[in-house]
Design an enzyme around this catalytic site. Structure first.
Site, PDB file in Angstrom:
ATOM      1  N   GLY A   8      22.581  73.912  96.871  1.00  0.00           N
ATOM      2  CA  GLY A   8      22.490  74.376  95.749  1.00  0.00           C
ATOM      3  C   GLY A   8      23.762  74.707  94.808  1.00  0.00           C
ATOM      4  O   GLY A   8      23.493  75.885  94.069  1.00  0.00           O
ATOM      5  N   ASP A  59      18.050  65.664  98.270  1.00  0.00           N
ATOM      6  CA  ASP A  59      16.542  66.278  97.909  1.00  0.00           C
ATOM      7  C   ASP A  59      16.326  67.023  99.199  1.00  0.00           C
ATOM      8  O   ASP A  59      15.696  66.323 100.019  1.00  0.00           O
ATOM      9  CB  ASP A  59      15.710  65.356  97.414  1.00  0.00           C
ATOM     10  CG  ASP A  59      14.414  66.133  96.973  1.00  0.00           C
ATOM     11  OD1 ASP A  59      14.276  67.192  97.367  1.00  0.00           O
ATOM     12  OD2 ASP A  59      13.469  65.136  96.394  1.00  0.00           O
ATOM     13  N   ASN A  86      21.312  78.654  99.924  1.00  0.00           N
ATOM     14  CA  ASN A  86      21.071  79.120  98.621  1.00  0.00           C
ATOM     15  C   ASN A  86      19.903  78.111  97.834  1.00  0.00           C
ATOM     16  O   ASN A  86      19.352  78.878  97.016  1.00  0.00           O
ATOM     17  CB  ASN A  86      22.183  78.964  98.000  1.00  0.00           C
ATOM     18  CG  ASN A  86      21.958  79.220  96.428  1.00  0.00           C
ATOM     19  OD1 ASN A  86      21.573  80.177  95.645  1.00  0.00           O
ATOM     20  ND2 ASN A  86      22.189  78.125  95.573  1.00  0.00           N
ATOM     21  N   TYR A 151       5.628  80.758  96.017  1.00  0.00           N
ATOM     22  CA  TYR A 151       7.199  81.003  96.083  1.00  0.00           C
ATOM     23  C   TYR A 151       7.273  82.283  96.871  1.00  0.00           C
ATOM     24  O   TYR A 151       8.263  82.351  97.920  1.00  0.00           O
ATOM     25  CB  TYR A 151       7.625  81.491  94.647  1.00  0.00           C
ATOM     26  CG  TYR A 151       8.941  82.093  94.520  1.00  0.00           C
ATOM     27  CD1 TYR A 151      10.261  81.044  94.680  1.00  0.00           C
ATOM     28  CD2 TYR A 151       9.048  83.458  94.375  1.00  0.00           C
ATOM     29  CE1 TYR A 151      11.323  81.720  94.686  1.00  0.00           C
ATOM     30  CE2 TYR A 151      10.447  83.865  94.386  1.00  0.00           C
ATOM     31  CZ  TYR A 151      11.618  82.898  94.478  1.00  0.00           C
ATOM     32  OH  TYR A 151      12.759  83.400  94.462  1.00  0.00           O
ATOM     33  N   ALA A 153       5.305  83.774  99.222  1.00  0.00           N
ATOM     34  CA  ALA A 153       5.133  83.360 100.588  1.00  0.00           C
ATOM     35  C   ALA A 153       6.216  82.737 101.381  1.00  0.00           C
ATOM     36  O   ALA A 153       6.770  82.752 102.427  1.00  0.00           O
ATOM     37  CB  ALA A 153       3.922  82.483 100.800  1.00  0.00           C
ATOM     38  N   LYS A 155       9.685  82.596 100.385  1.00  0.00           N
ATOM     39  CA  LYS A 155      10.717  83.665 100.721  1.00  0.00           C
ATOM     40  C   LYS A 155      10.374  84.776 101.614  1.00  0.00           C
ATOM     41  O   LYS A 155      11.369  85.268 102.343  1.00  0.00           O
ATOM     42  CB  LYS A 155      10.959  84.252  99.136  1.00  0.00           C
ATOM     43  CG  LYS A 155      11.420  83.351  98.213  1.00  0.00           C
ATOM     44  CD  LYS A 155      12.855  82.999  98.650  1.00  0.00           C
ATOM     45  CE  LYS A 155      13.626  82.088  97.663  1.00  0.00           C
ATOM     46  NZ  LYS A 155      15.024  81.571  97.992  1.00  0.00           N
TER      47      LYS A 155
END
Length: 241
Positions: A8, A59, A86, A151, A153, A155
């Site tokens: 990223g 991807d 990242n 999201y 969950a 992280k």
């Protein structure tokens, strides 16, 4: 020259991390999905500093593309000193509207990609004297945030993966996490939302991408005895109720 892989790397935090690592002497392997222009900008600046820099597109939510990226990175970079996981996605969706497709894509990019990319690059990491893996988590990994169930969950899983790998891959490979708070407001946050968030940050400002990048450089260059830690970069927001 030591080599750093940053996923990223074309926008926001990833871009700042890559530039900061180039400035302190790292050659770069830059992953992007769509932000190719930003990554090429980073690569150009790195080359101007005398570093090598290559951009790779994949991807990370597609297992086949992730595996292809890992194979290409291993062949091009038999030794990797720093891996920064990242890349991630972030979206606000009510719990009852999170479909299996949304859930699996969130988990695939935010949790599975760091898991399997780190696994695939282990030989290259272990081929260097003091390898480091840095995972970008989130202060929301330990604190519930409404409308971000999938999201947070993802992280939370990445946070525990960080600690698990720090134990299992020791003593050679160090693994740490960085948990940003609000670093650069998302484009869809209106003025009222921004003011409400600022009111909850003791330092009185949002973070910058460079705030996070400085911590990555510190972990890479100045902290050989730090592993298994998740460092919040949030202006003390997570220190209060």
């Amino acid at each position: 020259m030591p080599t750093a892989v940053v996923t990223g790397a074309g926008i926001r935090i990833g871009k700042a991390i890559a530039l900061a690592l180039a400035e302190v002497g790292y050659d770069l392997a830059l992953h992007v999905n769509r932000s190719t222009e930003g990554a090429e900008e980073v690569a150009g600046k790195a080359r101007a500093l005398g570093r090598t820099a290559t951009v790779y597109r994949a991807d990370l939510g597609t297992p086949r593309e992730l595996e292809s990226l890992a194979t290409t990175l291993r062949e091009a970079h038999p030794t990797i000193d720093v891996l920064v996981n990242n890349a991630g996605i972030f979206e606000r969706v009510a719990f009852e509207n999170i479909t299996r497709e949304r859930y699996h894509r969130m988990m695939g990019i935010n949790l599975e990609a760091p898991f399997f990319l780190t696994q695939a690059l282990l030989p290259a990491l272990r081929a260097t004297p003091s390898p480091l893996v840095v995972n970008l988590t989130d202060i929301g990994a330990e604190r519930a945030v409404s409308h971000y169930a999938h999201y947070t969950a993802s992280k939370a899983g990445l946070l525990m993966l960080t600690r698990a790998l720090a134990v299992e891959l020791a003593p050679q490979v160090r693994v740490n996490g960085i948990s940003p708070g609000t670093v650069i407001f998302p484009e869809d946050f209106d003025e009222a939302t921004q003011k409400a968030i600022l009111a909850r940050i003791p330092l009185g400002r949002v973070g910058t991408a460079e705030d996070v990048a400085r911590v990555v450089v510190f972990l890479a260059r100045e902290a050989p005895y730090i592993s298994g830690q998740v460092i919040a970069v949030d202006g003390a927001r997570s220190a209060q109720l």
